[in-house]
Design an enzyme around this catalytic site. Structure first.
Site, PDB file in Angstrom:
ATOM      1  N   GLN A   6     -23.370 -44.494   2.496  1.00 12.93           N
ATOM      2  CA  GLN A   6     -23.083 -45.001   1.158  1.00 12.93           C
ATOM      3  C   GLN A   6     -22.191 -44.056   0.345  1.00 12.93           C
ATOM      4  O   GLN A   6     -21.839 -44.355  -0.783  1.00 12.93           O
ATOM      5  CB  GLN A   6     -24.375 -45.323   0.399  1.00 12.93           C
ATOM      6  CG  GLN A   6     -25.123 -44.144  -0.117  1.00 12.93           C
ATOM      7  CD  GLN A   6     -26.567 -44.482  -0.456  1.00 12.93           C
ATOM      8  OE1 GLN A   6     -27.478 -44.053   0.220  1.00 12.93           O
ATOM      9  NE2 GLN A   6     -26.761 -45.240  -1.490  1.00 12.93           N
TER      10      GLN A   6
ATOM     11  N   ASP B 103     -24.896 -40.642  -7.891  1.00 10.64           N
ATOM     12  CA  ASP B 103     -26.231 -40.771  -8.487  1.00 10.64           C
ATOM     13  C   ASP B 103     -26.192 -41.370  -9.899  1.00 10.64           C
ATOM     14  O   ASP B 103     -27.218 -41.833 -10.400  1.00 10.64           O
ATOM     15  CB  ASP B 103     -26.920 -39.403  -8.548  1.00 10.64           C
ATOM     16  CG  ASP B 103     -27.010 -38.723  -7.191  1.00 10.64           C
ATOM     17  OD1 ASP B 103     -26.982 -39.452  -6.175  1.00 10.64           O
ATOM     18  OD2 ASP B 103     -27.098 -37.493  -7.148  1.00 10.64           O
TER      19      ASP B 103
ATOM     20  N   THR C 149     -20.385 -38.533  -9.510  1.00 11.13           N
ATOM     21  CA  THR C 149     -21.594 -38.535  -8.684  1.00 11.13           C
ATOM     22  C   THR C 149     -22.024 -39.960  -8.379  1.00 11.13           C
ATOM     23  O   THR C 149     -22.033 -40.822  -9.268  1.00 11.13           O
ATOM     24  CB  THR C 149     -22.788 -37.789  -9.316  1.00 11.13           C
ATOM     25  OG1 THR C 149     -23.976 -38.117  -8.591  1.00 11.13           O
ATOM     26  CG2 THR C 149     -23.024 -38.107 -10.776  1.00 11.13           C
TER      27      THR C 149
ATOM     28  N   GLU D 141     -34.762 -42.204  -2.276  1.00  6.08           N
ATOM     29  CA  GLU D 141     -35.136 -41.075  -1.405  1.00  6.08           C
ATOM     30  C   GLU D 141     -36.114 -40.097  -2.057  1.00  6.08           C
ATOM     31  O   GLU D 141     -36.757 -39.313  -1.370  1.00  6.08           O
ATOM     32  CB  GLU D 141     -33.879 -40.305  -1.016  1.00  6.08           C
ATOM     33  CG  GLU D 141     -33.166 -39.691  -2.224  1.00  6.08           C
ATOM     34  CD  GLU D 141     -31.920 -38.893  -1.881  1.00  6.08           C
ATOM     35  OE1 GLU D 141     -31.692 -38.616  -0.705  1.00  6.08           O
ATOM     36  OE2 GLU D 141     -31.174 -38.557  -2.819  1.00  6.08           O
TER      37      GLU D 141
ATOM     38  N   ARG E 218     -40.109 -53.117   9.021  1.00  6.52           N
ATOM     39  CA  ARG E 218     -39.072 -52.263   9.614  1.00  6.52           C
ATOM     40  C   ARG E 218     -38.281 -51.632   8.475  1.00  6.52           C
ATOM     41  O   ARG E 218     -38.115 -52.233   7.395  1.00  6.52           O
ATOM     42  CB  ARG E 218     -38.101 -53.085  10.467  1.00  6.52           C
ATOM     43  CG  ARG E 218     -38.711 -53.648  11.714  1.00  6.52           C
ATOM     44  CD  ARG E 218     -38.877 -52.565  12.789  1.00  6.52           C
ATOM     45  NE  ARG E 218     -39.190 -53.149  14.071  1.00  6.52           N
ATOM     46  CZ  ARG E 218     -40.381 -53.512  14.493  1.00  6.52           C
ATOM     47  NH1 ARG E 218     -41.436 -53.365  13.702  1.00  6.52           N
ATOM     48  NH2 ARG E 218     -40.555 -54.029  15.701  1.00  6.52           N
TER      49      ARG E 218
END
Ligand code: F6P
Length: 353
Positions: free
Chosen positions: A276, A130, A128, A224, A268
């Site tokens: 990714q 993550d 993963t 996120e 921005r």
């Protein structure tokens, strides 16, 4: 029992390193005369008994290829009518002596249950981007993803400096902030927002303003899954494993608005998203993928089922699937304080601009 045929599947989100792991397992098993089958698209292939032969020739050159040649899905046999029985039937139908399941907490959670509840001969390989599996020091996919994100962050800083803007990069990583933290540390970001702690808006604004005053730009990296205080929670869409699908949370957009309001600076943002997760694996992920793939094959050859291969220090060792899927590995206080201590010092602009 001498193995004759072993199936391999890849489930959940793909990541660089899966192909090296598939290659490692197939080549090691072929050395012992064991035939391999590649299940199509994760547990879906096991439910539908859909597989393709996987020979040494098929995997010879995939060590540097991103993604997974087997395809993947987020299918959960425990959420499909008769799904678990169908998986068990596939073992018989395809004459499988073992299954190597490569995945994250969801895929391996299924493997763990199939072993404890049905004694189906499974071995797990952790993957993963993550990096959130607690039993292993690192998962392949993470190094490549964070490396790509660092490159993105540095590109943002270049343009941010030219335009005297604050730049914000949103990265993936689900409910663990490893990708965001390592990206922030390795790119010298000024602030990081992680799912492990709610965003402290005043602190973020103060640090960003100080960094901007010193260097004419500032860089923020955000995960996120961060919680932004005061933001109304949207209805959560869940996947087959009951996990929130994070794609529409709009963290970058919302943090940009907050930052602009609090600092008065022009901000921005960019969302790197699935970029990714693609591309060639880094050296680290190629080697780790290869090692855990080979070790998984060896566990299967030894009849050592119900285990996952973990990286502990520099050794690849078996740990029980149950232990491996018991809890998520999230960013702890020590890692957080490493970033906080470094970012507290604004410093001077490194370039005359
Ligand atoms: O678990 C890996 C991951 O890339 C997460 O970081 C991200 O939230 C999710 O997968 C995205 O999933 P999908 O590819 O289904 O959009």
């Amino acid at each position: 029992m001498a193995l004759k045929r072993v199936a391999i599947l890849t489930g959940g989100g793909d990541c660089p390193g899966l192909n090296p792991a598939i290659r490692g397992a197939v080549l090691r098993l072929a050395q012992e005369g064991v035939e391999c089958l590649g299940m199509r698209e994760g547990w879906k292939g096991m439910i539908e008994a859909k597989a393709d032969p996987l020979t040494p020739a098929d995997v010879a050159w995939i060590v540097g290829k991103g993604g997974t040649i087997l395809g993947t899905s987020r299918t959960n046999p425990y959420k499909k009518e008769g799904g678990v029985d169908k998986v068990a039937e596939t073992f018989k139908k395809l004459k499988l002596d073992a299954l190597i399941a490569m995945g994250g907490e969801d895929t391996l959670g299924v493997a763990s249950k199939l072993w404890t509840e049905r004694k189906l001969p499974v071995v797990g390989v952790p993957k993963t981007m993550d990096n959130d599996l607690s039993a292993t020091d690192y998962t392949f996919g993470f190094d490549t993803s964070a490396t790509i994100a660092v490159d993105a962050a540095e590109r943002l800083r270049d343009t941010g400096l030219s335009h005297r803007r604050v730049m914000l990069l949103e990265v993936m990583g689900r409910h663990a902030g490893w990708v965001a933290l390592f990206t922030a540390l390795a790119s010298g970001a000024d602030y990081v927002c992680l799912p492990e702690r709610p965003v402290d808006v005043k602190d973020m604004a103060a640090k960003v303003k100080a960094a901007f005053a010193a260097r004419k730009t500032a860089l923020v990296v955000a995960s996120e899954a961060v919680e932004i205080p005061g933001d109304s929670a949207k209805t959560k869409e869940l996947d087959e494993f009951g996990h929130e699908i994070l794609k529409d949370r709009g963290v970058a957009e919302r943090l940009t608005a907050v930052l602009q309001k609090e600092t008065g600076l022009e901000v921005r943002s960019a969302v790197i998203g699935h970029i990714q997760r693609g591309g060639a694996p880094t050296l680290f992920d190629r080697i780790l993928g290869t090692r855990v793939g080979v070790k998984a094959a060896e566990l299967a050859l030894a009849g050592d089922f119900g285990n996952m291969v973990a990286l502990k220090g520099n050794a690849v060792v078996p740990v029980s699937l149950k232990e491996a899927t018991a809890k998520l590995k999230t960013v702890d206080a020590e890692w957080l304080s490493l970033f906080d201590r470094l970012s507290a010092l604004p410093g001077k602009t490194p370039v005359a601009a």
